[in-house]
Structure formats: structure tokens, C-alpha cells
Design a protein around this motif. Structure first.
Motif, PDB file in Angstrom:
ATOM      1  N   UNK A  47       0.814  -1.217   0.000  1.00  0.00           N
ATOM      2  CA  UNK A  47       0.000   0.000   0.000  1.00  0.00           C
ATOM      3  C   UNK A  47       0.850   1.272   0.000  1.00  0.00           C
ATOM      4  N   UNK A  48       1.974   1.273   0.755  1.00  0.00           N
ATOM      5  CA  UNK A  48       2.826   2.471   0.800  1.00  0.00           C
ATOM      6  C   UNK A  48       3.429   2.769  -0.567  1.00  0.00           C
ATOM      7  N   UNK A  49       3.912   1.704  -1.224  1.00  0.00           N
ATOM      8  CA  UNK A  49       4.488   1.880  -2.569  1.00  0.00           C
ATOM      9  C   UNK A  49       3.427   2.373  -3.536  1.00  0.00           C
ATOM     10  N   UNK A  50       2.222   1.797  -3.433  1.00  0.00           N
ATOM     11  CA  UNK A  50       1.130   2.197  -4.324  1.00  0.00           C
ATOM     12  C   UNK A  50       0.781   3.671  -4.134  1.00  0.00           C
ATOM     13  N   UNK A  51       0.713   4.109  -2.880  1.00  0.00           N
ATOM     14  CA  UNK A  51       0.356   5.503  -2.603  1.00  0.00           C
ATOM     15  C   UNK A  51       1.422   6.448  -3.166  1.00  0.00           C
ATOM     16  N   UNK A  52       2.708   6.088  -2.967  1.00  0.00           N
ATOM     17  CA  UNK A  52       3.793   6.916  -3.502  1.00  0.00           C
ATOM     18  C   UNK A  52       3.733   6.973  -5.023  1.00  0.00           C
ATOM     19  N   UNK A  53       3.500   5.813  -5.651  1.00  0.00           N
ATOM     20  CA  UNK A  53       3.417   5.773  -7.112  1.00  0.00           C
ATOM     21  C   UNK A  53       2.227   6.581  -7.607  1.00  0.00           C
ATOM     22  N   UNK A  54       1.105   6.493  -6.878  1.00  0.00           N
ATOM     23  CA  UNK A  54      -0.096   7.221  -7.271  1.00  0.00           C
ATOM     24  C   UNK A  54       0.138   8.727  -7.190  1.00  0.00           C
ATOM     25  N   UNK A  55       0.841   9.169  -6.146  1.00  0.00           N
ATOM     26  CA  UNK A  55       1.156  10.593  -5.998  1.00  0.00           C
ATOM     27  C   UNK A  55       2.033  11.067  -7.151  1.00  0.00           C
ATOM     28  N   UNK A  56       3.046  10.252  -7.490  1.00  0.00           N
ATOM     29  CA  UNK A  56       3.939  10.605  -8.599  1.00  0.00           C
ATOM     30  C   UNK A  56       3.179  10.652  -9.926  1.00  0.00           C
ATOM     31  N   UNK A  57       2.292   9.668 -10.134  1.00  0.00           N
ATOM     32  CA  UNK A  57       1.511   9.647 -11.379  1.00  0.00           C
ATOM     33  C   UNK A  57       0.584  10.851 -11.459  1.00  0.00           C
ATOM     34  N   UNK A  58      -0.003  11.217 -10.319  1.00  0.00           N
ATOM     35  CA  UNK A  58      -0.910  12.366 -10.276  1.00  0.00           C
ATOM     36  C   UNK A  58      -0.153  13.654 -10.568  1.00  0.00           C
ATOM     37  N   UNK A  59       1.031  13.773  -9.976  1.00  0.00           N
ATOM     38  CA  UNK A  59       1.857  14.964 -10.220  1.00  0.00           C
ATOM     39  C   UNK A  59       2.266  15.048 -11.688  1.00  0.00           C
ATOM     40  N   UNK A  60       2.633  13.913 -12.249  1.00  0.00           N
ATOM     41  CA  UNK A  60       3.045  13.874 -13.656  1.00  0.00           C
ATOM     42  C   UNK A  60       1.882  14.257 -14.563  1.00  0.00           C
ATOM     43  N   UNK A  61       0.692  13.745 -14.242  1.00  0.00           N
ATOM     44  CA  UNK A  61      -0.473  14.056 -15.060  1.00  0.00           C
ATOM     45  C   UNK A  61      -0.866  15.527 -14.919  1.00  0.00           C
TER      46      UNK A  61
END
Length: 349
Positions: free
Chosen positions: A258-272
Motif C-alpha cells: 500500500x505504501x508503494x502504491x500511494x507513492x506511485x499514485x502521488x507521482x503519477x498524479x503529479x506527472x499528469x
């Protein structure tokens, strides 16, 4: 009348499990995960998801992993494919055959949809269910999920199979429409849900497609019911593209914490969000790129250049410069005092 009472009492005593308790305890102690934190041996597990979310892909991936770790040793696993095209049947059967999983398809070798209940009934009656795993894809092809009586009968047969040590994995669809909280809703009556041991809802949490057409999908499994120590939530990521072989898609499935997923989701959101910003102010950003492609400019001159050639105000021009700093452009502190920001181009758009 007395004989009937005696016969009934004898029958009642014969139903008692007292003398079987040691065997039942042993079977319970041997209960282990077939799929890591997802499917327990000797339980019924149902996975509900929207069409094309990747539930079959996930199950085949988990079977391959279980084979590699030895968790399928001693088990007879049958994948019942009733939701596929002929080409899909061929490619999935080829994959599963390499790990010793048998594929059953309605219409082939005299197997029919109604045969499933007979098989579960027979395995339970013959006391041969213990090391058998049945994977049903999908449930609606074997029982009318909207028929309360039909689903009640189906649920009873699954329960009898499980009580004799069998393992049942069913794949089902959710409704097209979600509830008022945007949660997935099971398509059917509540009878099956009441009878099974473990239920997961699988939702596509995030998906994006790169320039080559490669899709990356994140799926989350949320537990709705459990009678064991199954995970409450599980998140997986997989890749998919038009020309990608099915085996490559299966092998691309990975479990992420879950921690990795949340970090990846934040990065993807920032990129988008950055990509959306670039698109929204593309005129100003193109001007920045062009002017810095030939010379270095301090911030005040860069701002004035944008003010002269766009309709944006002073604050917006500064905001745009700051937004692309560190990505498209960067600066060095220069000047006599060393406090002047002089910008240069990092890369083209």
C-alpha cells in the motif's frame, strides 16, 4: 412407532461428527494459502470485478506463482473456462497446461455447464474433495445469479464441497452502475454471498497509456467478507497492449504494498497534473523554450518576454516560469551580487 423412533435416533447419532473431530482438526490445521494472502485452501472465494478489469489475468498469474512456490503440490486444479473465445481458450490452456492445471470448457469432451454441480456433489459424496481446486470463470455461466432459488441451491453445493475440504474460486461480474458512494455492486441475489467464505471486489484504481500504446493498470482488491486471515486489501499492477502476448501480460502482474502504491499514485498524479498544465499554457511554454534555445535570460527579462507575447498577467507569467523550472528550464545565480537568476533550457518540450 417405537421402531421408527429408534431408527431416527440411530440416524441422528450417525450424523454426529464427534468421532471425526480429530480428522477435522487436522484438516483445519493444514489450511494454508494457495494464493498468497488471497485464497485459502479449503475455502470458497469469490472475486467480483467489472468486465475486462483483469480478474482472469490475475488468477492465472497467481496460479503460476503458486506453482513456482510449490503451493500447488499435491493439488488437482481445474480451471473451468466458460467466458472466452476459441483463441482465448487455446492461449490460456497452453499456459495452464505447463503448470499442471487442467482446463475444462463447456461443449468439449462431454463437459456441460450443469456438470459442475454433479462434479462437486460427487467429490463431496466420495470424500475426494480435499485436494481439489475448482476455478469457475464465470459464475453466471453455471448458475443464474438473479434467480434466488437457483443461487441458493448452487451455494449449498459449494458449501458441501468446501466442508469436505475442497477449494472453490469463482469469478463474477459487478453491475454497470455503482452505488451512491461509487462502490462496486455485485450483480445478483445475496444468497451466494451469504454462503461463501471470502469475497473480494476488484476495481481498477488507476490506468494510463504511454505513447507506444502500453497500458499500465493498477487494480485494488477489497475484502467484503472473510472467515480466515485473508488480506483486507491487495493491490496489483499489470501491463497490457494490443499486440502483447497474453503470457507477457500474465507475467507482468505484480503485487505492490500500500505504501508503494500511494507513492506511485502521488507521482503519477503529479506527472499528469504537470502534463495538463503544459497543455493549458502551451503557448507561453513554447515561447520560453524558443527564447532560451538561443540565449540565457534572467527572470525579469523572461517574464517581460511572456507579457509582451501573451495575454497573461504578470503573476501568471511568473507562475508559468516557476512551474517549468526544474523540468523544462533551470537557473544559475549570477550577477555582481550573485543574486540574479539566469535561466537556461534543460530540454526541448
Amino acid at each position: 412407532m417405537r421402531n421408527n423412533q429408534t431408527n431416527t435416533l440411530s440416524m441422528l447419532n450417525s450424523f454426529s461428527i464427534n468421532n471425526d473431530l480429530d480428522k477435522i482438526k487436522k484438516d483445519a490445521a493444514e489450511s494454508s494459502f494457495i494464493f498468497d494472502r488471497l485464497v485459502l485452501k479449503g475455502q470458497s472465494t469469490i472475486l467480483f470485478a467489472p468486465p475486462n478489469a483483469g480478474k482472469t489475468l490475475l488468477i492465472i498469474n497467481q496460479l503460476k506463482q503458486a506453482y513456482d512456490t510449490g503451493d500447488l503440490n499435491g493439488l488437482s486444479v481445474f480451471y473451468i473456462n466458460a467466458d472466452d473465445s476459441q483463441s482465448g481458450i487455446i492461449e490460456k490452456t497452453e499456459i495452464l497446461a505447463t503448470i499442471g492445471v487442467h482446463t475444462l470448457v463447456p461443449g468439449y469432451n462431454h463437459f456441460k455447464s450443469h456438470s459442475l454441480l454433479e462434479i462437486m456433489n460427487g467429490l463431496a459424496a466420495d470424500d475426494e474433495a480435499k485436494n481439489v481446486v475448482l476455478i469457475v470463470d464465470t459464475l453466471k455461466k453455471f448458475a443464474d445469479t438473479m434467480d434466488k432459488k437457483n443461487m441458493r441451491h448452487f451455494g449449498i453445493k459449494v458449501s458441501e464441497f468446501i466442508l469436505k475440504g475442497g477449494t472453490f474460486i469463482g469469478l463474477g461480474h459487478t453491475n454497470k452502475n455503482r452505488d451512491t458512494n461509487n462502490n462496486l455492486v455485485y450483480s445478483g441475489t445475496s444468497d451466494l454471498i451469504e454462503d461463501v467464505d471470502c469475497i473480494y471486489m476488484m476495481n481498477i484504481e488507476d490506468e494510463n497509456t504511454d505513447k507506444s500504446g502500453l497500458q499500465t493498470k493498477h487494480i485494488k482488491l477489497t475484502n467484503q467478507k472473510l472467515r480466515g486471515n485473508n488480506a483486507l486489501e491487495l493491490t496489483y499492477v499489470y501491463e497490457k497492449s494490443e499486440n502483447m502476448p497474453y503470457l507477457d501480460m500474465v507475467n507482468s502482474v505484480n503485487n505492490i504494498d500500500s505504501d508503494t502504491y500511494i507513492k506511485e499514485m502521488i507521482l503519477r498524479t503529479e506527472k499528469q497534473n504537470y502534463a495538463n498544465y503544459i497543455s493549458q499554457y502551451n503557448d507561453a511554454i513554447s515561447l520560453i523554450s524558443n527564447v532560451l534555445s538561443t540565449a540565457k535570460i534572467d527572470k525579469s527579462k523572461l517574464r517581460e518576454h511572456l507579457l509582451q507575447h501573451t495575454n497573461y498577467g504578470r503573476d501568471k507569467c511568473i507562475e508559468i516560469i516557476d512551474k517549468v523550472t526544474g523540468k523544462l528550464i533551470n537557473f544559475k545565480m549570477e550577477g555582481k551580487t550573485g543574486r540574479k537568476k539566469v535561466y537556461f533550457l534543460i530540454t526541448n518540450i
